[in-house]
Write an enzyme that holds these catalytic residues in place. Structure first.
Site, PDB file in Angstrom:
ATOM      1  N   ALA A  15      -4.763   8.330   4.603  1.00  0.00           N
ATOM      2  CA  ALA A  15      -5.666   9.511   4.350  1.00  0.00           C
ATOM      3  C   ALA A  15      -5.519   9.762   2.797  1.00  0.00           C
ATOM      4  O   ALA A  15      -4.498  10.275   3.081  1.00  0.00           O
ATOM      5  CB  ALA A  15      -5.840  10.347   5.056  1.00  0.00           C
TER       6      ALA A  15
ATOM      7  N   ASP B 231      -6.134   6.767 -12.268  1.00  0.00           N
ATOM      8  CA  ASP B 231      -5.742   6.967 -11.015  1.00  0.00           C
ATOM      9  C   ASP B 231      -4.465   6.183 -10.500  1.00  0.00           C
ATOM     10  O   ASP B 231      -3.925   6.097  -9.459  1.00  0.00           O
ATOM     11  CB  ASP B 231      -6.645   7.298  -9.556  1.00  0.00           C
ATOM     12  CG  ASP B 231      -6.080   8.357  -9.196  1.00  0.00           C
ATOM     13  OD1 ASP B 231      -5.609   9.358  -9.854  1.00  0.00           O
ATOM     14  OD2 ASP B 231      -7.436   8.671  -7.904  1.00  0.00           O
TER      15      ASP B 231
ATOM     16  N   ALA C 183     -11.314  10.168   0.981  1.00  0.00           N
ATOM     17  CA  ALA C 183     -11.498   9.103   1.435  1.00  0.00           C
ATOM     18  C   ALA C 183     -10.762   8.740   2.524  1.00  0.00           C
ATOM     19  O   ALA C 183      -9.647   9.249   2.547  1.00  0.00           O
ATOM     20  CB  ALA C 183     -12.673   8.359   1.438  1.00  0.00           C
TER      21      ALA C 183
END
Length: 670
Positions: free
Chosen positions: A277, A428, A281
């Site tokens: 998690a 990212d 999302a």
């Protein structure tokens, strides 16, 4: 009653404190906030009063019992008790998704119990019933991105409350501390306390706050302890892949909305407990009807609306408040656009396929395949990758038989190639998106890239200038460094090489002892403030180059390598190698990546060797100059004495040097 409202009293106090401690803050912003808070407070009072009267009417209608007329004073007193219960936490509000974090129903969450805080005031607008009763609301659509200013203001006021609490803790704890050693010890304790509060805030609010926490946890390698204390990075690192999960019954609404059927029907089986998690999302393990195991990434249903509400507030305040005199509204717009790109999972699937295509020549890099029949804008299904090890988990890497230095070399080479040879920059690459797997015997590392939501495309001109700038910094060609950096960062070109690596201090004509000290520790010099960095970033944006995305990715990558204790020397050598390859014509560059360096012309192969050597020279010069400057007062007398002794000996031994004056062996004053 309005005059004594605790929320308005708090607002007045906030205005007074802000005006006293921050005279630069514009009064019109505070006035606007006060007006908005007054209006919201009035709306809440009216809303609760209407709900109260409605409840009396409904009770009389459905129970058949006649209710005696009550005076306006009685209604007012009852209303006061209702509002007190609302602010005390007895009331519940209907807001999709937030209750799942506390284990309650995903459609009904309890209101914050801060007792009259401004955050409660704004959050109450999302709809509480009189006496704390609630009604089940329809599950929110994950495509709903209409901003709710009241929700955004409530979340931002909650964050501001934590910020003020942390700030007061720092000020009070350091108020009477004068000893430097004691100050460092106290700072560590305050850092630890504040990091826990920041972690809890990110967990409670999620969304953009969780994303910000991930950024803080991943940039340790760039600025050192002066920029981001280790206590914060250690505490917030769990949010990269262990954010508070939501129940599958809540997440299943996205699958129903996208595919018209529940996940239990869409797949042969799907696990209720998520395997990961994060901020945007969570991922569930599932099995297709043909037996293949897959990973299903599902967006949080209320995320788009929460982010739209947060950005509505940030845009409003950002247009009025300019920190340090800098207009950073463009930064808010860029951040919002980047997050919207990450929220489109179909775009993420395309990015994954593009990355797999460009890295297909690397046998030790894996990008999971996308299953398009089970992918929509809010759902991404990819093949399941097993036996993954987190990059920052060094003990697990060692236990699997992998060497951290080999893992770091693979990461440095892969991301340097993506940026300098392809211009396809992963935006990212934190520890929750990048994993390692051991394969073969003896085991060798395999890099698994899981998340592809955010990529920066760097045009060929910017990519070539970046390659030339890196090589010029490594080879210490000051004029070329200045010319290339000015084209990217304008008048603040001095800071750009230091943002690429603190070891590039020789790219500046003004070199100080503090710069050398910081370079030896791979940190930004103390002479560079956060305001300077902000000006440099704004200047890069004004010049139109996409260097911000590259720096963003490099910061994340340095954080990964920092966790592996990977030396800066090896990182710079990897960047130098791919900078040389990236300067070649496109076809030759692709051929060199596929077949090796032997296909390069002789001049390029020579430069590959010399650039690697120049990295060692650059870092060696930093260490030598630093040692000399730190020990000048001790070295100069020794050097003077040795020189004088040598001259005296030469005068005695060689008659031709009798003309040398007699030297006194007395060390000079330093």
């Amino acid at each position: 009653r309005m005059a004594k409202d605790p929320a308005l009293l708090c607002a007045r106090k906030s205005v007074a404190v802000a005006c006293r401690s921050r005279p630069w803050l514009q009064m019109r912003v505070l006035s606007m906030m006060l007006i908005v808070m007054c209006a919201v407070s009035l709306c809440v009072h009216v809303q609760q009063s209407c709900a109260l009267v409605s409840s009396f009417h409904d009770s009389s209608r459905f129970t058949g019992k006649r209710i005696a007329p009550r005076s306006l004073l009685d209604l007012s007193r009852e209303h006061g008790r209702t509002v007190s219960r609302l602010r005390g936490g007895a009331a519940a509000k209907v807001e999709g998704g937030e209750g799942a974090q506390n284990g309650t129903s995903p459609n009904v969450t309890t209101a914050p119990s801060a007792g009259g805080s401004l955050a409660d005031l704004f959050m109450a607008l999302s709809g509480g019933k009189a006496g704390g009763t609630t009604e089940a609301a329809p599950k929110p659509s994950h495509k709903d991105n209409d901003p709710n200013f009241a929700v955004g203001m409530g979340r931002s006021m909650r964050a501001m409350s934590v910020f003020n609490e942390v700030k007061a803790d720092y000020e009070q704890s350091l108020a009477n501390v004068t000893n430097e050693a004691e100050r460092k010890a106290v700072l560590k304790l305050v850092h630890a306390r504040s990091a826990v509060k920041a972690l809890q805030l990110a967990k409670d609010l999620g969304g953009i706050y969780n994303k910000a926490a991930q950024l803080v946890a991943s940039l340790q390698g760039g600025a050192g302890e002066r920029g981001i204390p280790e206590e914060y990075t250690r505490a917030l690192s769990i949010l990269t892949d262990r954010a508070p999960p939501k129940p599958f019954s809540y997440m299943d609404s996205v699958l129903v909305e996208e595919f018209g059927q529940s996940g239990k029907e869409l797949f042969k089986s799907i696990e209720d407990e998520p395997i990961g998690a994060a901020s945007l999302a969570q991922v569930h393990k599932a099995t297709l009807h043909d037996g293949r195991e897959v990973a299903v990434k599902v967006i949080y249903p209320s995320l788009r609306k929460e982010m739209a509400s947060d950005f509505a507030v940030i845009r409003t305040m950002g247009a009025q408040i300019k920190p340090g005199g800098l207009d950073m509204t463009w930064l808010v717009a860029d951040l919002e656009a980047a997050l919207k790109q990450e929220l489109d999972f179909e775009s993420e699937g395309k990015n994954a396929e593009e990355s797999a295509k460009r890295l297909s020549h690397l046998s030790n890099v894996k990008v999971p395949a996308v299953l398009w029949n089970y992918t929509r804008s809010g759902v991404l299904t990819m093949e399941l990758e097993k036996d993954l090890i987190k990059v920052s988990d060094v003990p697990a890497l060692v236990q699997a038989g992998l060497k951290p230095q080999a893992v770091g070399r693979l990461i440095a080479d892969t991301f340097a190639e993506m940026a300098l040879c392809h211009g396809h920059v992963h935006g990212d690459p934190h520890a929750g998106n990048i994993y390692i797997r051991a394969r073969g015997d003896p085991p060798t590392p395999e890099l698994v890239l899981l998340d592809h939501g955010l990529y920066y495309e760097v045009d060929k001109g910017t990519r070539m200038r970046l390659c030339k700038l890196l090589l010029a910094c490594i080879e210490r060609r000051q004029k070329e460094v200045k010319m290339l950096a000015e084209g990217m960062a304008g008048p603040l070109h001095r800071f750009l090489p230091l943002l690429l690596s603190p070891c590039f201090v020789f790219g500046s004509s003004a070199l100080s002892l503090s710069d050398l000290k910081a370079a030896s520790k791979q940190q930004l010099p103390d002479s560079i403030s956060l305001k300077d960095v902000g000006k440099c970033i704004a200047s890069m944006h004004a010049h139109g180059s996409n260097m911000l995305g590259v720096l963003h990715s490099l910061g994340y990558t340095r954080g990964l390598l920092h966790a592996l204790s990977f030396p800066e020397r090896s990182r710079l050598q990897a960047m130098a190698k791919f900078a040389v390859i990236g300067l070649q014509p496109p076809k030759l560059c692709a051929k060199a990546l596929d077949l090796g360096h032997s296909v390069l012309p002789l001049s390029a192969r020579i430069r590959l060797v010399t650039s690697k050597f120049q990295v060692d020279v650059c870092l060696g010069m930093v260490q030598v100059l630093l040692f000399f400057l730190l020990h000048t007062r001790f070295l100069l007398p020794v050097v003077a004495a040795v020189t004088a002794a040598a001259l005296v000996a030469a005068r005695q031994l060689l008659p031709s040097l009798r003309w040398l004056p007699t030297l006194q062996l007395r060390p000079p004053r330093v």
